[in-house]
Design a protein around this motif. Structure first.
Motif, PDB file in Angstrom:
ATOM      1  N   ALA A  34       3.113  -7.180  -0.127  1.00  0.00           N
ATOM      2  CA  ALA A  34       1.794  -6.614  -1.111  1.00  0.00           C
ATOM      3  C   ALA A  34       2.428  -5.916  -2.260  1.00  0.00           C
ATOM      4  O   ALA A  34       1.989  -5.692  -3.178  1.00  0.00           O
ATOM      5  CB  ALA A  34       0.952  -5.784  -0.257  1.00  0.00           C
ATOM      6  N   THR A  59       7.258  -4.378   0.558  1.00  0.00           N
ATOM      7  CA  THR A  59       6.529  -5.373   1.268  1.00  0.00           C
ATOM      8  C   THR A  59       6.047  -6.448   0.455  1.00  0.00           C
ATOM      9  O   THR A  59       6.266  -6.542  -0.721  1.00  0.00           O
ATOM     10  CB  THR A  59       5.302  -4.855   2.162  1.00  0.00           C
ATOM     11  OG1 THR A  59       4.450  -4.382   1.215  1.00  0.00           O
ATOM     12  CG2 THR A  59       5.626  -3.726   2.808  1.00  0.00           C
ATOM     13  N   GLU A  84      -1.716   2.972  -1.122  1.00  0.00           N
ATOM     14  CA  GLU A  84      -1.765   2.011   0.088  1.00  0.00           C
ATOM     15  C   GLU A  84      -3.320   2.083   0.376  1.00  0.00           C
ATOM     16  O   GLU A  84      -3.696   0.906   0.939  1.00  0.00           O
ATOM     17  CB  GLU A  84      -0.698   2.362   1.009  1.00  0.00           C
ATOM     18  CG  GLU A  84       0.629   2.112   0.448  1.00  0.00           C
ATOM     19  CD  GLU A  84       1.771   2.427   1.347  1.00  0.00           C
ATOM     20  OE1 GLU A  84       2.674   1.995   1.413  1.00  0.00           O
ATOM     21  OE2 GLU A  84       1.438   3.420   2.348  1.00  0.00           O
ATOM     22  N   GLY A 107      -5.264  -1.309   0.577  1.00  0.00           N
ATOM     23  CA  GLY A 107      -5.504  -1.601   1.948  1.00  0.00           C
ATOM     24  C   GLY A 107      -4.406  -2.383   2.568  1.00  0.00           C
ATOM     25  O   GLY A 107      -4.611  -3.425   3.458  1.00  0.00           O
ATOM     26  N   ALA A 108      -3.169  -2.084   2.059  1.00  0.00           N
ATOM     27  CA  ALA A 108      -1.952  -2.505   2.712  1.00  0.00           C
ATOM     28  C   ALA A 108      -1.013  -1.721   2.377  1.00  0.00           C
ATOM     29  O   ALA A 108      -0.923  -0.924   1.374  1.00  0.00           O
ATOM     30  CB  ALA A 108      -1.875  -4.111   2.026  1.00  0.00           C
TER      31      ALA A 108
END
Length: 304
Positions: free
Chosen positions: A68, A66, A48, A52-53
């Motif tokens: 992402a 999610t 993650e 970056g998410a």
């Protein structure tokens, strides 16, 4: 070339991600792959951080992807498939007969048909170690859950090499003690008076007999179990009419063939392996040995 946006995460992080996707929770995924929950959580956090998410939201029922995370599933599975292909290709280059071969077959085949065949294999190739997976599921050979599969259905994947070795004769049997206890002549009119032994969730017997014009349902079986060995032993111990290989039933004088031959069709025997592993000398040696001896076993049915 600008490499500033290139991700540097390693393959183990992707494996951790896919494990959680498959099992729906970090705890279940950790148990399945033999890792600790903190280790798996750290790997997900590292991935993650690289992405970056957030990839999952944590809830009472487990880990939910999610947006992402959803976007990452397909390319991650492509990476997994590529890694498996690389592993298979590398395995196919091994020229040594020393090592392990993993074979999967049904419970009845693994227990009663394979042991003498594998004993002669071990005598011929003592450096080859064997792992036997005794179940009826169609293990995915492409993911190396097995190197060689002996199955009663033709594989559908075109990336597998499959050889039809012949057909094993099947029959419906009951013990003499059971038939004496019932004291009713078996016929199509009286078949409802008998106890039947069959599978619980597996529909194979029902589909097979229906194709032959014999209507059975799950409720037709007074004794139900998806483990073939349990069904076989139940038949031997007088719990009703069951199904099995003719050549195996011939070893038990207490069994009587009850069903006419045309009620139960033959069971095809397919020997299967991934294309890449077929070029591996160790896999080839086991594959060819199994083919030779299973064909001989099938041919010996003429004497039954």
């Amino acid at each position: 070339m600008d490499n500033s946006n290139r991700l540097n995460f390693d393959w183990s992080l992707v494996q951790a991600f896919l494990a959680v996707v498959e099992h729906g929770a970090v705890a279940r995924a950790a148990e399945a792959i033999g890792a600790t929950q903190p280790t798996l959580s750290r790997q997900i956090a590292a991935l993650e951080a690289e992405i970056g998410a957030a990839l999952f939201t944590r809830g009472a029922r487990g880990s939910v992807l999610t947006a992402a995370g959803e976007a990452l599933v397909y390319p991650a599975k492509q990476m997994q498939q590529a890694a498996h292909s690389l592993q298979l290709a590398a395995s196919g280059q091994s020229q040594s007969l020393k090592g392990t071969v993993r074979i999967t077959a049904s419970e009845l085949t693994s227990t009663f048909l394979l042991p003498p065949i594998l004993a002669s294999l071990r005598h011929k190739y003592p450096d080859i170690q064997l792992e036997i997976v005794a179940n009826n599921s169609l293990d995915n050979l492409l993911e190396r859950e097995a190197d060689i599969a002996i199955r009663m259905t033709k594989p559908e994947q075109d990336t597998l090499v499959a050889r039809h070795l012949g057909n094993l004769k099947m029959g419906g049997y009951a013990s003499k003690a059971y038939l004496e206890q019932k004291n009713i002549p078996f016929s199509p009119d009286t078949m409802g008076e008998f106890d039947w032994i069959g599978y619980d969730k597996n529909p194979a017997i029902i589909k097979h007999t229906r194709a032959l014009g014999v209507e059975l349902t799950r409720e037709s079986f007074a004794v139900r179990c998806d483990n073939q060995l349990v069904c076989w032993q139940a038949m031997l111990d007088g719990m009703g009419i069951g199904f099995g290989f003719v050549l195996l039933a011939a070893r038990h004088p207490q069994l009587v063939r009850v069903l006419p031959e045309n009620w139960i069709g033959d069971s095809p025997v397919w020997l299967t392996a991934p294309l890449e592993l077929r070029s591996n000398p160790r896999i080839r040696a086991v594959y060819d040995h199994l083919a030779e001896h299973l064909i001989a076993l099938i041919n010996d049915q003429k004497a039954q």
